[in-house]
Design a protein around this motif. Sequence first.
Motif, PDB file in Angstrom:
ATOM      1  N   MET A  18       0.812  -1.210   0.000  1.00 55.92           N
ATOM      2  CA  MET A  18       0.000   0.000   0.000  1.00 55.92           C
ATOM      3  C   MET A  18       0.847   1.261   0.000  1.00 55.92           C
ATOM      4  O   MET A  18       0.553   2.227  -0.712  1.00 55.92           O
ATOM      5  CB  MET A  18      -0.952  -0.021   1.198  1.00 55.92           C
ATOM      6  CG  MET A  18      -1.943  -1.177   1.183  1.00 55.92           C
ATOM      7  SD  MET A  18      -3.029  -1.155  -0.265  1.00 55.92           S
ATOM      8  CE  MET A  18      -4.154   0.180   0.200  1.00 55.92           C
ATOM      9  N   GLY A  19       1.911   1.300   0.787  1.00 55.60           N
ATOM     10  CA  GLY A  19       2.767   2.481   0.805  1.00 55.60           C
ATOM     11  C   GLY A  19       3.467   2.685  -0.521  1.00 55.60           C
ATOM     12  O   GLY A  19       3.571   3.808  -1.024  1.00 55.60           O
ATOM     13  N   ALA A  64       0.956   3.916  -3.045  1.00 56.85           N
ATOM     14  CA  ALA A  64       0.605   5.308  -2.753  1.00 56.85           C
ATOM     15  C   ALA A  64       1.675   6.251  -3.285  1.00 56.85           C
ATOM     16  O   ALA A  64       1.371   7.306  -3.869  1.00 56.85           O
ATOM     17  CB  ALA A  64       0.422   5.500  -1.247  1.00 56.85           C
ATOM     18  N   VAL A 122      -6.468   9.999   4.944  1.00 56.13           N
ATOM     19  CA  VAL A 122      -5.203   9.769   4.235  1.00 56.13           C
ATOM     20  C   VAL A 122      -5.474   9.314   2.804  1.00 56.13           C
ATOM     21  O   VAL A 122      -4.856   9.802   1.846  1.00 56.13           O
ATOM     22  CB  VAL A 122      -4.358   8.721   4.984  1.00 56.13           C
ATOM     23  CG1 VAL A 122      -3.123   8.334   4.175  1.00 56.13           C
ATOM     24  CG2 VAL A 122      -3.961   9.238   6.360  1.00 56.13           C
ATOM     25  N   TYR A 123      -6.409   8.392   2.637  1.00 56.03           N
ATOM     26  CA  TYR A 123      -6.707   7.880   1.299  1.00 56.03           C
ATOM     27  C   TYR A 123      -7.641   8.814   0.532  1.00 56.03           C
ATOM     28  O   TYR A 123      -7.588   8.840  -0.704  1.00 56.03           O
ATOM     29  CB  TYR A 123      -7.251   6.453   1.407  1.00 56.03           C
ATOM     30  CG  TYR A 123      -6.141   5.491   1.763  1.00 56.03           C
ATOM     31  CD1 TYR A 123      -5.303   4.983   0.780  1.00 56.03           C
ATOM     32  CD2 TYR A 123      -5.887   5.162   3.093  1.00 56.03           C
ATOM     33  CE1 TYR A 123      -4.256   4.141   1.100  1.00 56.03           C
ATOM     34  CE2 TYR A 123      -4.841   4.318   3.425  1.00 56.03           C
ATOM     35  CZ  TYR A 123      -4.022   3.814   2.421  1.00 56.03           C
ATOM     36  OH  TYR A 123      -2.972   2.988   2.750  1.00 56.03           O
ATOM     37  N   LEU A 162      -5.182  11.071  -1.004  1.00 60.31           N
ATOM     38  CA  LEU A 162      -4.466  10.386  -2.075  1.00 60.31           C
ATOM     39  C   LEU A 162      -5.291  10.334  -3.352  1.00 60.31           C
ATOM     40  O   LEU A 162      -4.798  10.626  -4.442  1.00 60.31           O
ATOM     41  CB  LEU A 162      -4.104   8.971  -1.615  1.00 60.31           C
ATOM     42  CG  LEU A 162      -3.540   8.019  -2.667  1.00 60.31           C
ATOM     43  CD1 LEU A 162      -2.248   8.563  -3.261  1.00 60.31           C
ATOM     44  CD2 LEU A 162      -3.315   6.642  -2.068  1.00 60.31           C
ATOM     45  N   LEU A 205      -6.628   1.291  -5.365  1.00 57.02           N
ATOM     46  CA  LEU A 205      -5.351   1.994  -5.475  1.00 57.02           C
ATOM     47  C   LEU A 205      -4.542   1.456  -6.653  1.00 57.02           C
ATOM     48  O   LEU A 205      -3.902   2.220  -7.393  1.00 57.02           O
ATOM     49  CB  LEU A 205      -4.574   1.862  -4.173  1.00 57.02           C
ATOM     50  CG  LEU A 205      -3.211   2.560  -4.100  1.00 57.02           C
ATOM     51  CD1 LEU A 205      -3.299   4.014  -4.541  1.00 57.02           C
ATOM     52  CD2 LEU A 205      -2.635   2.451  -2.692  1.00 57.02           C
ATOM     53  N   GLY A 218      -0.096   4.884   3.803  1.00 63.32           N
ATOM     54  CA  GLY A 218      -0.453   5.964   2.892  1.00 63.32           C
ATOM     55  C   GLY A 218       0.326   7.229   3.164  1.00 63.32           C
ATOM     56  O   GLY A 218       0.735   7.950   2.241  1.00 63.32           O
TER      57      GLY A 218
END
Length: 500
Positions: free
Chosen positions: A11-12, A15, A62-63, A66, A239, A480
């Motif tokens: 995920m990081g 992102a 956070v998302y 994004l 994502l 994220g």
Amino acid sequence: MARIAVIGAGMGAMAAAARLAVAGHRVAVYERAATHGGSVGRLERDGFAFDTGPGLLHLPAVYRDLFVKTGKESLEQSLTLTQVDPASRHLFADGTDVRLPNASRAGVVAALDAAAGPGAGERWSDLVNRAREVWDATRRPLLEEPLRADRTAALGHDPYPAPPRRGLFRRRRGPLTLASVAERELADPRLVALLEGHALAHGLDPRVAPASATVLPYMEQTFGSWYVRGGVRALADALYERCLARRVEFFFGAEVVGLVEEDGRAAGVRLAGDGVAEADMVVAGVAPGRLEAFAPGVAGPSRGPVPPGRFSVFLAVAGSRPEDAAHRTVVHGDDRTAELEAVFGAAGVGGYRPTVTVLRPDDADTRPDDAHEAVTLTATIAPHGRTDWNDARTVADFADRMVAAAEAAVPGLRERVLWREVRTPADTEAATGAEGGGVPAPVLAGGEGAFLRPANVTRLPGLYLVGGFAHPGGGLAHAGMSGAMVAGLIVEGADWRGSQ
């Protein structure tokens, strides 16, 4: 336009990739597994579906940020996100049963007063109010700014504003820990279990975690708990689709075994099979052991032992889900000392009854029909290596204990189970490469810096770190945040001070 190689599709890493692609860079992601998401996986069988990683999302902002920054469709336009209410149900060892409402300070006070007696809610509220001061003091330096050498010493100090002791013996002995805060300020064993349970769920030992760990229940209680329809894996899918829309290239089954260095800086990656992918910069979203194998010493000294792992039991259950069933129930263990020693000490798996989180989503996408339900049980346990999680008898025994504990939340559960599958830290290690299957905790201030993670900027120019094993640590939201930090450092340069 720079060429950027991203190692890993967690995920990081995704992102960071999406943000960097929007900024005009050419981004290629190299993932050794066959799919994206890292630890945010999915198990599907016979019409049942389960998240094999996190089951809830906290700090969804956070998302939201994004998705706003990387395309026209918002987070809510890309998936269905709902608040979970109650946020959690708690079953304590003495039989106390309490449901805590989502993102309602007054509701939590009332619920605790009703369950644990008058004054219990106020004591909890007072502690959360002090945790807010931790949040205010650390939100920016810990969650929005890159970790810099000139701030590390300051972040080693615990900002928790403990009230002074009363009486003749006012001197504090030793460092203030989450356990000492719980004992002094909450007193009631149920409230202590509630506070320490937040630490345990994040893989933190309350006996040594700094008092600043009180920020964990503060964040959950303040910003709420959210569920993604179809499971949190749907967030990873969204994502991934966003990355594809921004023309990020993905190469699966592509294991990075080394870095290319030119003129003292990262200049690409070496792939298994002698392939080379040249790049102007490299972003690594991998566990410390894998990073050390192909880039020794770049992240600086290790920050402690392998963290605990997660043991998950996925249950296909016959019978419909009751309308009043809580999405998340925490069945607290009955022997705190035995559990903490088994998870963090030298006792190994032991024979204790673990604290078990029971997830029962009201989601038609997770079950074949309304006459069945998909139930997930999770517990924090010792990493693989300290306990042999490849031993079939050990695994089966622990799964049995978890199912037995979960019957407090789901009466008659054992008789309703059609089949079960299990995931252990050994499985996590095999799937993600994380040593021992350890799951990193979010960063915390205090503890002389022992609860920080390596900075996103490394000792090798052009190499950046992202994901749960880098600043600002583990968890969906923190992953994220790490992606945003790395993108900011690359796009804006080394002088970038953080999000505005």
